[in-house]
Design a protein around this motif. Structure first.
Motif, PDB file in Angstrom:
ATOM      1  N   PRO A  17      93.274  24.547  52.926  1.00 19.46           N
ATOM      2  CA  PRO A  17      94.572  24.750  52.259  1.00 19.46           C
ATOM      3  C   PRO A  17      95.606  25.326  53.221  1.00 19.46           C
ATOM      4  O   PRO A  17      95.286  25.842  54.299  1.00 19.46           O
ATOM      5  N   LYS A  18      96.859  25.251  52.802  1.00 15.31           N
ATOM      6  CA  LYS A  18      97.924  25.884  53.575  1.00 15.31           C
ATOM      7  C   LYS A  18      97.826  27.397  53.497  1.00 15.31           C
ATOM      8  O   LYS A  18      98.142  28.099  54.447  1.00 15.31           O
ATOM      9  N   GLY A  19      97.389  27.903  52.375  1.00 19.56           N
ATOM     10  CA  GLY A  19      97.160  29.326  52.185  1.00 19.56           C
ATOM     11  C   GLY A  19      96.223  29.534  51.013  1.00 19.56           C
ATOM     12  O   GLY A  19      96.338  28.846  49.995  1.00 19.56           O
ATOM     13  N   LYS A  20      95.276  30.456  51.157  1.00 16.54           N
ATOM     14  CA  LYS A  20      94.318  30.697  50.086  1.00 16.54           C
ATOM     15  C   LYS A  20      94.989  31.383  48.895  1.00 16.54           C
ATOM     16  O   LYS A  20      95.923  32.177  49.069  1.00 16.54           O
ATOM     17  N   VAL A  21      94.493  31.081  47.719  1.00 12.86           N
ATOM     18  CA  VAL A  21      95.017  31.640  46.481  1.00 12.86           C
ATOM     19  C   VAL A  21      94.110  32.786  46.047  1.00 12.86           C
ATOM     20  O   VAL A  21      92.892  32.617  45.942  1.00 12.86           O
ATOM     21  N   THR A  22      94.696  33.946  45.801  1.00 13.01           N
ATOM     22  CA  THR A  22      93.935  35.104  45.336  1.00 13.01           C
ATOM     23  C   THR A  22      93.721  34.978  43.835  1.00 13.01           C
ATOM     24  O   THR A  22      94.680  34.889  43.062  1.00 13.01           O
ATOM     25  N   VAL A  23      92.464  34.954  43.426  1.00 14.80           N
ATOM     26  CA  VAL A  23      92.128  34.724  42.018  1.00 14.80           C
ATOM     27  C   VAL A  23      91.250  35.862  41.514  1.00 14.80           C
ATOM     28  O   VAL A  23      90.531  36.517  42.278  1.00 14.80           O
ATOM     29  N   ALA A  24      91.311  36.100  40.211  1.00 13.33           N
ATOM     30  CA  ALA A  24      90.503  37.119  39.548  1.00 13.33           C
ATOM     31  C   ALA A  24      89.670  36.457  38.463  1.00 13.33           C
ATOM     32  O   ALA A  24      90.167  35.609  37.719  1.00 13.33           O
ATOM     33  N   VAL A  25      88.390  36.840  38.399  1.00 14.72           N
ATOM     34  CA  VAL A  25      87.465  36.359  37.378  1.00 14.72           C
ATOM     35  C   VAL A  25      86.948  37.571  36.619  1.00 14.72           C
ATOM     36  O   VAL A  25      86.192  38.367  37.160  1.00 14.72           O
ATOM     37  N   TYR A  26      87.375  37.732  35.377  1.00 15.43           N
ATOM     38  CA  TYR A  26      86.929  38.863  34.559  1.00 15.43           C
ATOM     39  C   TYR A  26      85.628  38.565  33.826  1.00 15.43           C
ATOM     40  O   TYR A  26      84.948  39.475  33.391  1.00 15.43           O
ATOM     41  N   GLY A  27      85.315  37.321  33.686  1.00 20.41           N
ATOM     42  CA  GLY A  27      84.078  36.951  33.015  1.00 20.41           C
ATOM     43  C   GLY A  27      84.045  35.462  32.768  1.00 20.41           C
ATOM     44  O   GLY A  27      85.093  34.806  32.631  1.00 20.41           O
ATOM     45  N   PHE A  28      82.842  34.935  32.744  1.00 23.00           N
ATOM     46  CA  PHE A  28      82.645  33.522  32.440  1.00 23.00           C
ATOM     47  C   PHE A  28      81.451  33.482  31.496  1.00 23.00           C
ATOM     48  O   PHE A  28      80.303  33.395  31.911  1.00 23.00           O
ATOM     49  N   ARG A  29      81.716  33.570  30.214  1.00 19.85           N
ATOM     50  CA  ARG A  29      80.683  33.874  29.237  1.00 19.85           C
ATOM     51  C   ARG A  29      80.008  32.621  28.679  1.00 19.85           C
ATOM     52  O   ARG A  29      80.557  31.526  28.722  1.00 19.85           O
ATOM     53  N   ASP A  30      78.837  32.865  28.121  1.00 19.47           N
ATOM     54  CA  ASP A  30      78.122  31.848  27.371  1.00 19.47           C
ATOM     55  C   ASP A  30      78.701  31.808  25.965  1.00 19.47           C
ATOM     56  O   ASP A  30      78.505  32.727  25.168  1.00 19.47           O
ATOM     57  N   GLN A  31      79.436  30.759  25.663  1.00 17.34           N
ATOM     58  CA  GLN A  31      80.079  30.615  24.369  1.00 17.34           C
ATOM     59  C   GLN A  31      79.345  29.646  23.448  1.00 17.34           C
ATOM     60  O   GLN A  31      79.880  29.259  22.410  1.00 17.34           O
ATOM     61  N   THR A  32      78.138  29.264  23.821  1.00 19.69           N
ATOM     62  CA  THR A  32      77.388  28.330  22.989  1.00 19.69           C
ATOM     63  C   THR A  32      76.759  29.031  21.786  1.00 19.69           C
ATOM     64  O   THR A  32      76.626  28.434  20.714  1.00 19.69           O
ATOM     65  N   GLY A  33      76.347  30.290  21.944  1.00 16.27           N
ATOM     66  CA  GLY A  33      75.682  31.008  20.868  1.00 16.27           C
ATOM     67  C   GLY A  33      74.312  30.467  20.530  1.00 16.27           C
ATOM     68  O   GLY A  33      73.798  30.702  19.434  1.00 16.27           O
ATOM     69  N   GLN A  34      73.680  29.744  21.468  1.00 14.14           N
ATOM     70  CA  GLN A  34      72.399  29.114  21.193  1.00 14.14           C
ATOM     71  C   GLN A  34      71.264  29.882  21.860  1.00 14.14           C
ATOM     72  O   GLN A  34      71.436  30.456  22.934  1.00 14.14           O
ATOM     73  N   TYR A  35      70.111  29.861  21.218  1.00 21.62           N
ATOM     74  CA  TYR A  35      68.900  30.467  21.747  1.00 21.62           C
ATOM     75  C   TYR A  35      67.833  29.396  21.905  1.00 21.62           C
ATOM     76  O   TYR A  35      67.900  28.334  21.283  1.00 21.62           O
TER      77      TYR A  35
END
Length: 318
Positions: free
Chosen positions: A62-80
């Motif tokens: 890239p021309k310049g890197k993008v600063t990103v924040a990840v607060y969470g990436f959750r399991d939204q399936t609700g399956q067991y």
């Protein structure tokens, strides 16, 4: 004096046949396993790369890197997992945010900043500040730089996990010798979006789906070696795609599509504009352009006509 009975030739012949059948069964059982079973102790190694991993690390710079924040990436399936496996074990991994952070970093386009363990990070910074002034007079002053702010928020989650999307099998037997196979297909779907923290506007949103494939091959032999002796041999090989690797591949594919969409929308730029014609970018652009196209709207020649269209020679204007 009583005369000792001699063994019948028929009994000896029958014993030899049973012994031969047993040795044949052991030999066929050994040949039924194509791979040597894993040792009890195996060394740890890096997680295997997926096809999406190879595309991810080969993206143009890239021309310049993008600063990103990840607060969470959750399991939204609700399956067991269904019983009898475990009634309290989830169907997919709960560490998808760690996979997302690694994918963003491996791409070379983003600089992830720590947000998931932000409280622990702030605690450590307070501890360092508490040491300032308590050192000796000759000790240098402690300076802590400010935390790096993010310009883009990456959010989303694992939105679906479908079991037994497709199942099937096939078998045949002739003269007591047979072979059967069964397969099963599961499916995991990942949703990913980028948000501008200044305005809250959603910049890009993508959704990727990965199939989880499992199959079993079972050869068998069932026949009489003579009038009274029955020979029965069974074997089998099962191959199951690891669910966490499929989730990892879906996340990496979503990061690539998110990056290519950002290039198309001019949210970030290439270091060299001629890299717009690179095979990886053009392949993901074509996949994005053919997304959600109705079959009735396809041009003459179907999807092959779309694939044959020449690549875009210039990036979209500002």
């Amino acid at each position: 004096m009583q005369k000792k009975k001699q063994p019948r030739p028929e009994s000896a012949s029958r014993g030899l046949k049973v012994l031969s059948a047993g040795m044949l069964s052991m030999a066929l059982g050994a040949c039924a396993v194509p791979h040597k079973p894993a040792e009890v102790a195996t060394p740890a190694h890096l997680t295997p790369a997926t096809p999406s991993t190879r595309d991810l690390v080969q993206l143009p710079p890239p021309k310049g890197k993008v600063t990103v924040a990840v607060y969470g990436f959750r399991d939204q399936t609700g399956q067991y997992k269904p019983a009898p496996d475990s009634s309290f074990s989830t169907s997919v991994t709960q560490g998808a945010s760690s996979m997302l952070v690694k994918a963003l970093k491996d791409s070379g386009w983003f600089t992830p900043v720590e947000r998931e363990s932000l409280q622990e990070l702030l605690t450590e910074r307070r501890i360092v500040r508490a040491l300032d002034g308590s050192q000796g007079e000759a000790a240098p002053a402690i300076h802590i730089p400010a935390l790096m702010p993010a310009s883009v928020l990456i959010d989303g989650g694992i939105v679906a996990y479908e079991s037994n999307v497709r199942t099937g099998g096939l078998g045949a037997r002739f003269l007591g010798v047979g072979l059967s196979t069964q397969y099963r297909m599961d499916q995991v779907t990942v949703s990913l979006r980028s948000v501008d923290i200044r305005s809250g506007r959603v910049l890009q949103a993508v959704s990727t789906t990965k199939t989880i494939f499992s199959y079993e091959v079972r050869p068998s032999v069932y026949k009489f070696v003579n009038f009274k002796d029955l020979l029965e041999i069974e074997g089998g090989v099962t191959n199951n795609e690891p669910t966490q690797l499929c989730v990892k591949e879906a996340i990496e594919a979503a990061v690539i599509h998110l990056t290519v969409q950002g290039l198309k929308d001019r949210n970030w730029l290439l270091k060299d504009e001629s890299d717009w014609n690179s095979p990886i970018i053009q392949a993901y652009l074509r996949e994005g352009n053919t997304y959600a196209i109705n079959v009735a709207d396809l041009p003459p020649g179907g999807a092959a006509a779309i694939e044959a269209t020449p690549p875009v020679t210039e990036p979209p204007p500002n």
